[in-house]
Enzyme design. Structure first.
Site, PDB file in Angstrom:
ATOM      1  CG  HIS A 197     -11.311  -6.355   7.729  1.00 46.96           C
ATOM      2  ND1 HIS A 197     -10.452  -7.150   8.426  1.00 46.96           N
ATOM      3  CD2 HIS A 197     -10.950  -6.464   6.434  1.00 46.96           C
ATOM      4  CE1 HIS A 197      -9.606  -7.719   7.576  1.00 46.96           C
ATOM      5  NE2 HIS A 197      -9.878  -7.329   6.375  1.00 46.96           N
ATOM      6  CD  GLU A 237      -2.197  -2.098   1.163  1.00 41.12           C
ATOM      7  OE1 GLU A 237      -1.117  -2.589   1.523  1.00 41.12           O
ATOM      8  OE2 GLU A 237      -3.209  -2.762   0.915  1.00 41.12           O
TER       9      GLU A 237
END
Lengths: 377, 363
Positions: free
Chosen positions: A168, A99
């Site tokens: 999440h 990322e």
């Protein structure tokens, strides 16, 4: 069917567009047939996003997509389905799990003329890249004295899904909404998704595009205008989803659906609710919010994220500052519970706002007697 | 396509004239025999004296040294490697313990799948089927107070570490009797009692945490003068993680400070739908260790005995204070990335082949 095709402008544009030639046409035809065969023009949010990205990539060669599983896997949530087949691996890049690296790479590419769409599998993973989001993307235009633009779009699902636990499920609207130099968009329905995505891709500044996993599969009716390739929505304008006189509910993303359902229930009790769909966290449409509150004189903000320093906090502050004398009741904030998202299903239900919570708070703002609390689990 | 070949141990062929460490011929998958375990003692630079050569079918510590010594060691390895199978001995009790742990792991995961499809479990569930040898091979050598960190594929690591199966299953059901009271879920297994430090959803996240646990162990020994503090920590992660920045940062720090940590790469060649070969410039992950001066090994992760032998060496090194080790275990997951994964990109033939290979080893 061919006759209908020749008359259908958006469909023809799809078939004509793109750099892929024959295989593009067949992929586009698949997409088109899925979309236009139903007579009432209902599309899912996923299809709206997919078509918006598709059309913008066809229209502008400099637009490319980058992220994990966006290509061969067709997108972790299938939002980029068919794009690799249509545009090829040079424009739809499957990245390694890096990322920080690929976000920085995207920013660099944007600084020097390209228009990347960087997908984060969820915005939770963007935390590994947040240095580039904030320090290279958001601040560069200012730091460079306005000489360098970063026309990049960061998109992906944000907020709670179902049973995916603490790492999440975070909502990042408040974090990104605080940063000058970013635009933060929060679509709700298919029309929002299409219009805002196109506007985001065309925008010369970094845009954080916060989607919602649970909305991807939901269908919404859309007008023919929305399906036109030139359709965009202005960034920074909220939409009044439902007009009312007694109470203003300001919300965004999935919670808009909850607010609308709560409004239906409250209408039965004689409470007329105005629902404002923010569409944009930054810039925040303070004019629309305040105009609505001045009309109804009651405010309820609704969000899934944590309460402290949340989006609702900013809205309440704005209203108290600008419309104080119009308020007939204290402002109400409904937020997610102040805990990391628990895994157990009953706890998760308690940790996010439910429609009953909205109804109760609305009654409270209208000084109606609260009904006896029902167990929500 | 790399075969799940027999044990490979590695030595980088150091050419001091060129100054670069390039293992020629190591790029071809399936090359066996002319490699050995690369060990560098602390403070040693390339070109120092010859170290021990211990071989029990898998671990050979060879020094960086001149190329000729290395080549000679390789010949030794080649000869011994031929009869390596006979060297991998465990006692009957140990064998039964390993077998029980692996069977527990497999049947637990199969039951998870059943329960998930019946709606008793929800969210993301990532199963470990096929990789049991790695968990058992490493964790059964640890003490209760040693630490383990893992990723979201953590059920079997928890079981091997000693967390009762009932507690793990209750956690997956979201019950308060679960090891995290139902608050963590499948991806976030923690146990203070058993030294299980998670269970992380973000890949790469567990690695610095394991390094930190190792740091605290060294700190206790050296700063707090606790002689008995010799706990070791193991970080389990996958091939996708080996491209992540945190991994490299931790390799550097762990080797720099000689921390008692073991980096175990469970290379199952797939990160959701992304093949290892599509996402990685140099596919041999074990080679990343020597780039940081770290001891490194590559082992067939489908064979628990081989894994155990390498693990013994690595754990012993760490406990002695010789520093970290990077071990790449070539393994395979028999199911999709998660129970929600359509798993369309892997070839069914390959999955079948791995399954039979695993069973053959046990005959």
């Amino acid at each position: 069917m061919l006759g209908a095709l020749s008359r259908n402008r958006p469909l023809l544009a799809l078939l004509r567009g793109g750099n892929g030639g024959d295989k593009a046409a067949s992929a586009a035809l698949w997409a088109a047939s899925k979309r236009f065969m139903s007579s009432d023009n209902t599309i899912t949010v996923r299809e709206a996003l997919n078509s918006a990205i598709d059309e913008e990539m066809s229209a502008d060669n400099k637009v490319f997509v980058m992220g994990e599983e966006v290509g061969e896997y067709q997108g972790a949530y299938k939002v980029t389905k068919g794009l690799l087949q249509k545009f090829g691996p040079d424009r739809v890049l499957d990245t390694p799990i890096t990322e920080a690296g690929f976000t920085g790479l995207g920013v660099g590419a944007a600084m020097y003329g390209l228009k990347p769409i960087v997908e984060f599998m969820t915005f939770n993973f963007a935390m590994q890249a947040i240095d580039h989001l904030i320090n290279s993307a958001a601040k560069t235009n200012y730091m460079s004295g306005g000489t360098i633009n970063v026309p990049i779009v960061f998109r992906g699902p944000n907020g709670a899904a179902a049973g995916v636990a603490a790492q999440h499920s975070q909502c990042f609207a408040a974090w990104y909404g605080q940063v000058p130099g970013l635009k933060v968009l929060v679509p709700y329905d298919a029309e929002d998704a299409r219009g805002l995505m196109k506007a985001a891709i065309r925008d010369p500044d970094p845009v954080v595009f916060l989607e919602n996993e649970l909305l991807y599969g939901e269908s919404f009716p859309v007008s023919q205008e929305v399906l036109d390739p030139s359709f965009t929505l202005p960034i920074g304008k909220a939409k009044i989803m439902r007009e009312g006189d007694d109470l203003t509910i300001v919300t965004f993303s999935k919670m808009v659906g909850y607010a609308l359902k709560a409004a239906d229930e409250l209408a039965k009790e004689g409470i007329s609710v105005e629902v404002v769909n923010l569409r944009s966290i930054r810039p925040l449409d303070r004019e629309t919010i305040n105009a609505s509150v001045r009309k109804t004189s009651r405010l309820l903000t609704l969000e899934e994220g944590w309460p402290q320093h949340g989006v609702g906090a900013e809205i309440c502050a704005s209203v108290v500052e600008e419309s104080f004398y119009y308020l007939d009741a204290p402002v109400e904030r409904i937020c997610g519970a102040d805990v990391p998202m628990p895994y157990a299903a009953n706890l998760e239900r308690l940790a996010v706002p439910q429609i009953d919570d909205v109804i109760r708070a609305a009654r409270r703002a209208c000084f109606r007697k609260e009904e006896k609390k029902q167990a929500t689990a | 396509m790399a075969a799940l070949s027999s044990l490979r141990v590695v030595v980088p062929q150091v050419d001091i004239t060129r100054g670069a460490s390039g293992a020629q011929g190591a790029h071809s998958a399936g090359a066996v025999g002319d490699k050995a375990f690369f060990g560098l003692r602390s403070g040693q630079r390339l070109g120092a004296e010859v170290g021990r050569v211990t071989l029990r079918g898998c671990g050979v510590a060879v020094p960086a040294g001149n190329v000729r010594a290395t080549a000679a060691a390789s010949k030794v390895v080649k000869e011994k490697a031929k009869s390596e199978k006979a060297q991998l001995l465990v006692t009957k009790e140990e064998g039964l313990e390993l077998y029980e742990d692996m069977v527990l792991g497999r049947s637990f995961e199969d039951m998870c799948a059943q329960m998930y499809y019946r709606g008793k479990m929800f969210g993301f569930v990532h199963l470990y089927n096929g990789q049991e040898a790695v968990s058992t091979g490493f964790i059964k050598l640890l003490r209760k107070e040693d630490y383990v960190t893992s990723t979201y594929r953590d059920h079997v690591h928890a079981l091997s570490k000693g967390v009762p199966a009932r507690q793990v299953m209750a956690e997956l059901f979201g019950k308060t009797t679960g090891c995290c009271r139902g608050q963590g879920g499948s991806m976030h297994m923690f146990s203070a009692e058993h030294g299980l430090l998670g269970g992380f959803a973000f890949i790469g996240e567990g690695i610095p945490v394991a390094v930190g646990a190792a740091f605290s162990s060294k700190y206790k020994r050296e700063v707090l003068k606790d002689d008995k503090a010799d706990t070791v920590s193991i970080a389990f992660f996958g091939d996708g993680t080996a491209n992540n920045g945190q991994f490299f940062e931790c390799l550097n720090m762990a080797q720099l400070w000689k921390l008692p940590v073991i980096f175990v790469v469970e290379n199952n060649l797939w990160a959701i739908g992304m093949s290892h070969y599509r996402s990685t410039s140099d596919v041999e992950i074990w080679k990343k260790g020597p780039a940081f001066g770290m001891a490194s090994a590559h082992v067939d992760g489908m064979d628990v005995l081989k894994v155990r032998e390498v693990a013994k060496e690595a754990v012993a090194r760490a406990r002695r204070g010789d520093g970290p080790t990077l071990i790449e275990c070539e393994t395979y997951r028999f199911r999709g990335h998660s129970l929600a994964d359509p798993d369309e990109l892997r070839s069914p033939g390959k999955i079948g082949q791995s399954t039979t290979q695993c069973l053959k080893e046990f005959d």
